[in-house]
Design a protein around this motif. Structure first.
Motif, PDB file in Angstrom:
ATOM      1  N   ASP A 190       0.845  -1.196   0.000  1.00 29.70           N
ATOM      2  CA  ASP A 190       0.000   0.000   0.000  1.00 29.70           C
ATOM      3  C   ASP A 190       0.880   1.246   0.000  1.00 29.70           C
ATOM      4  O   ASP A 190       2.012   1.229   0.493  1.00 29.70           O
ATOM      5  N   ARG A 191       0.348   2.323  -0.548  1.00 28.55           N
ATOM      6  CA  ARG A 191       1.052   3.608  -0.551  1.00 28.55           C
ATOM      7  C   ARG A 191       0.354   4.511   0.460  1.00 28.55           C
ATOM      8  O   ARG A 191      -0.876   4.667   0.427  1.00 28.55           O
ATOM      9  N   VAL A 192       1.144   5.145   1.340  1.00 30.98           N
ATOM     10  CA  VAL A 192       0.593   5.970   2.408  1.00 30.98           C
ATOM     11  C   VAL A 192       1.268   7.328   2.423  1.00 30.98           C
ATOM     12  O   VAL A 192       2.318   7.527   1.803  1.00 30.98           O
ATOM     13  N   ILE A 193       0.668   8.261   3.154  1.00 29.91           N
ATOM     14  CA  ILE A 193       1.219   9.600   3.338  1.00 29.91           C
ATOM     15  C   ILE A 193       1.318   9.836   4.839  1.00 29.91           C
ATOM     16  O   ILE A 193       0.354   9.636   5.584  1.00 29.91           O
ATOM     17  N   LEU A 194       2.508  10.258   5.289  1.00 34.72           N
ATOM     18  CA  LEU A 194       2.730  10.495   6.698  1.00 34.72           C
ATOM     19  C   LEU A 194       2.205  11.864   7.110  1.00 34.72           C
ATOM     20  O   LEU A 194       2.115  12.792   6.287  1.00 34.72           O
TER      21      LEU A 194
END
Length: 802
Positions: A656-660
């Motif tokens: 999965d691609r996430v944003i902090l």
């Protein structure tokens, strides 16, 4: 439709009530002849009812469709089917008025917005026939006289007629005022005889001038003479008048020809308008009674229910505030209801309400019931109501009832509704009760749905002893001696004859004697039943009070939430205003400071060039100003932290691609440690980092293909029993359905038998979406709106199979 049932249910009065809203005679006649659709057309009824409901919204927003002046032209157009035929001017002017009405209708349709697009089919193909209207209006004036401008030939002929008539009158005026003719002039006026202009003279006129006698008076003392000098003029005038008449007929034939060419189209458009008028009449009547379009049932194995039903005739005559609604419920497995209780308590009204509502449904009318009702479409509705005595036919009341019961039992079946008021009445109570029970046995064998009213205790007991019949009581307040007009299920009703007699002011000594004739057992049964009825009434009142308190608490909670939100918005607005003002002050100071420094540095250079003095250090001054700016800015109140939308991290997976939080760049998940709540991320530039899961602000994207071993399923803990009320106000339909499903799952697991869903009034879309979703859930046994004092249509009560 059973003619007798329609008569005793007063269906014709209902049709008259609807017909009052029709704007055309043809639409009114069609509504007066309203009849239920046959079973083959039942699939069309939901769409018909939705169309009427949508039309209610249309007239509520845009007003009724203007149909004034429109009438049928079929008979007039039939008169000109043959060539060379024409219509008189008054008829043509009436036709033009109809075309003006059609022009108003097409203008109304053009102004409708796209929200009412489903109704466009009612207006499609309508025409105003404006050229025909303008042609007729150009030929006739308001006095129904043909205008000179109707044709150039007619204008010229009339000009010549005026000229000839003027010359004629000049010659006759000369005769009347000639001094030589005064002895023979009987009266100084010009008149007409045989369509020729003449003057009245005496008998001896011949010695003065020659002329033609056209008439004489009754006394034969006056002759009406056309002088010989005017004969030519009168002849010319007669010829011109004949030419005028021929030209007028030619124009009338010309108009008739244009109408003849459009005859079929005119008839088609008007028939469509009359259908439109019928739909509008139904819609206006629907607004009068506050009608809805509930679910229609062609099969009812799970039963059917009329929620908050009101008698449509009482509703239209007395208004909603004066008519108490009733719930008529046939639960799954229940074939019949036996309604008992006090006279004047509403038994017959409830019976007629069921019959009329079912007839209205088959006619495509909106219904005086709550929207969540489930209304069955019976093939036949049969009724035995009222006094059928006929002295002229030697038929007693009881004989009349037997005749109708025989007809009912011959024809009823599993798709019939049978309504019997005081079944078995009019004869010995023992035998009447036995007959009533036998009739219900027969109806049960034929699988017919039925509702009967009774005062017989044996019939009440019959309803208690059979699982397919339910006993229903009409509520009665023994303290105030007033009927409450509500239905209580599962209990028999007391007839309360002596209380009603007292209420109606029957002689007290008669009532006292009647009480002595009642045996002690009967008194005990009456007292027990009365106590039971009071207890049920108390329970109902407590439930209503509890719901009212819950509603008040809910509204107060909502009010507090709104006030908090409003306060937060005001704080944010004040903070932004202060920040903007401070930024302006700082900006001006910074601008002035920079100008001052620039001037100072310019002076520095001049001094250095002239005297070689040491350089003034301005860098420290800049740092001091920056520190002062930061100090002033820090005085601003900090921006309130907005709650971050919760993220379901239980489904987070490798790939999965996430944003902090605090970053705009995406990172890819390489490993998930749920025990330690850590995530290993690959950052841009192939940098790896281990971060806490609560640092993840959002999931930017999912891995397209996920291996089976990487799939994780997490079921959150129940967290105990949920609250008995769920508030969904302000949510969209899809969002509300997801939250409702989770809530009901928890409620079922917690063993809750009933919950309440608060969705508000609004546009009705949220309520409709919730009801559609509830119908799909196997563990929902029923749902309905509570009474208006408990929230009404803003709340849905859901019963669960637990």
């Amino acid at each position: 439709m059973d003619v007798h049932a329609a008569r005793v249910l007063e269906f014709s009065r209902l049709a008259e009530r609807v017909a009052r809203h029709a704007r055309t005679r043809e639409g009114r006649d069609a509504v007066l002849n309203l009849s239920p659709l046959p079973p083959a057309s039942f699939p069309e009824l939901p769409a018909v009812m939705r169309q009427v409901a949508r039309f209610m919204e249309l007239v509520g927003e845009h007003g009724p469709v203007p149909l004034a002046g429109i009438r049928s032209l079929a008979a007039d157009l039939e008169l000109i089917r043959a060539e060379e035929t024409y219509l008189p001017p008054p008829t043509l002017i009436s036709i033009a008025e109809t075309f003006r009405g059609l022009e108003d209708v097409t203008g109304y349709a053009a102004a409708m917005d796209e929200r009412f697009f489903p109704l466009k089919i009612l207006f499609e193909g309508l025409r105003s026939f404006r050229p025909l209207k303008e042609l007729i209006e150009s030929c006739f004036d308001e006095r129904e006289e043909m205008k000179d401008s109707a044709s150039h030939a007619l204008a010229e002929i009339r000009r010549q007629i005026k000229s000839t008539r003027r010359n004629l009158k000049n010659i006759l005026e000369a005769h009347l005022h000639n001094p030589d003719y005064q002895p023979i002039i009987q009266d100084h006026l010009i008149t007409q005889r045989n369509n020729r202009y003449v003057i009245p003279v005496k008998l001896n006129f011949r010695t003065f001038f020659s002329g033609i006698i056209h008439d004489q008076s009754r006394t034969q003392m006056t002759f009406f003479v056309e002088p010989v000098e005017t004969i030519g003029h009168n002849n010319s005038l007669g010829i011109l008048q004949q030419e005028e008449q021929e030209e007028k007929i030619r124009i009338l034939k010309m108009i008739a020809g244009h109408l003849r060419a459009e005859r079929r189209e005119i008839v088609r458009v008007l028939e469509q308008v009359f259908v439109l008028d019928q739909v509008q009449a139904k819609a206006l009547y629907g607004r009068e009674i506050g009608g809805t379009s509930p679910k229609l049932l062609t099969e009812w194995p799970a039963g059917f229910s009329l929620k908050q039903a009101r008698h449509p005739l009482l509703l239209a005559e007395k208004g909603a505030a004066a008519v108490v609604p009733v719930d008529i419920d046939f639960a799954a497995g229940i074939q019949g209801l036996v309604v008992s209780g006090a006279n004047t308590g509403g038994k017959t009204v409830a019976l007629k309400t069921l019959g009329l509502v079912c007839l209205m449904a088959r006619c495509g009318l909106v219904l005086p019931v709550a929207a969540e009702s489930r209304v069955p479409l019976f093939d036949e509705i049969m009724a035995d109501i009222g006094d059928e005595q006929s002295i002229s036919k030697d038929v007693s009341t009881f004989s009349g009832h037997l005749h109708h019961l025989d007809e009912i039992l011959r024809h009823c079946n599993a798709r019939s509704l049978v309504l019997c008021d005081e079944l078995g009445a009019g004869t010995d109570p023992q035998e009447g009760a036995a007959l009533a029970m036998a009739v219900m046995d027969e109806l049960h064998e034929r699988q017919s749905a039925f509702l009967v009213t009774t005062h017989y205790n044996k019939v009440k007991a019959y309803a208690y002893e059979r699982p397919w019949v339910e006993s229903v009581a009409v509520s009665f307040d023994a303290d105030s001696l007033q009927p409450l007009y509500r239905l209580q299920y599962g209990v028999p009703g007391l007839s309360n004859a002596l209380q009603i007699a007292r209420l109606l002011k029957l002689k007290s000594s008669v009532i006292a004697r009647a009480r002595k004739y009642l045996d002690r057992d009967h008194d005990q049964v009456m007292m027990m039943a009365e106590k039971l009825e009071k207890r049920l009434l108390q329970v109902e009142n407590k439930e209503r009070e509890l719901f009212r308190l819950k509603q008040e608490a809910f509204h107060l909670r909502e009010q507090c939430r709104e006030e908090r939100e409003k306060l937060r918005e005001e704080q944010e607005k004040l903070r932004l205003t202060a920040k903007q003002q401070l930024e302006k002050i700082i900006g001006r100071a910074e601008k002035e400071f920079k100008a001052l420094l620039a001037g100072l540095e310019e002076k520095q250079r001049e001094l250095e060039e002239g005297s070689g003095l040491a350089k003034v250090k301005t860098g420290g001054m800049r740092h001091e100003f920056a520190d002062l700016k930061r100090e002033v800015t820090s005085l601003l109140p900090p921006a309130p932290e907005r709650p971050r939308k919760a993220i379901d991290l239980s489904v987070l997976a490798v790939g999965d691609r996430v944003i902090l939080d605090g970053s705009r760049q995406e990172a890819e998940v390489e490993a998930v440690d749920r025990q330690k709540k850590l995530v290993v991320l690959r950052l841009p530039g192939s940098v790896r980092a281990s971060v806490p899961m609560d640092r993840i602000a959002s999931i930017a994207g999912r891995k397209k293909k996920r291996d089976a071993e990487n799939v994780r399923v997490s079921i959150p803990a129940g967290g105990g029993s949920p609250l008995p009320t769920l508030n969904l106000i302000g949510k969209r339909v899809e969002e509300a359905r997801e939250e409702l499903e989770r809530y009901l799952d928890r409620a079922v697991r917690a063993g809750m038998g009933q919950v309440e869903i608060v969705h508000g009034f609004g546009t009705g879309r949220l309520r409709q979406g919730i009801h559609e979703f509830l119908r799909q859930l196997p563990y929902v046994s029923d749902y309905h709106h509570p009474p208006s004092e408990q929230g009404g249509q803003a709340v849905t009560v859901v019963k669960l199979n637990v």
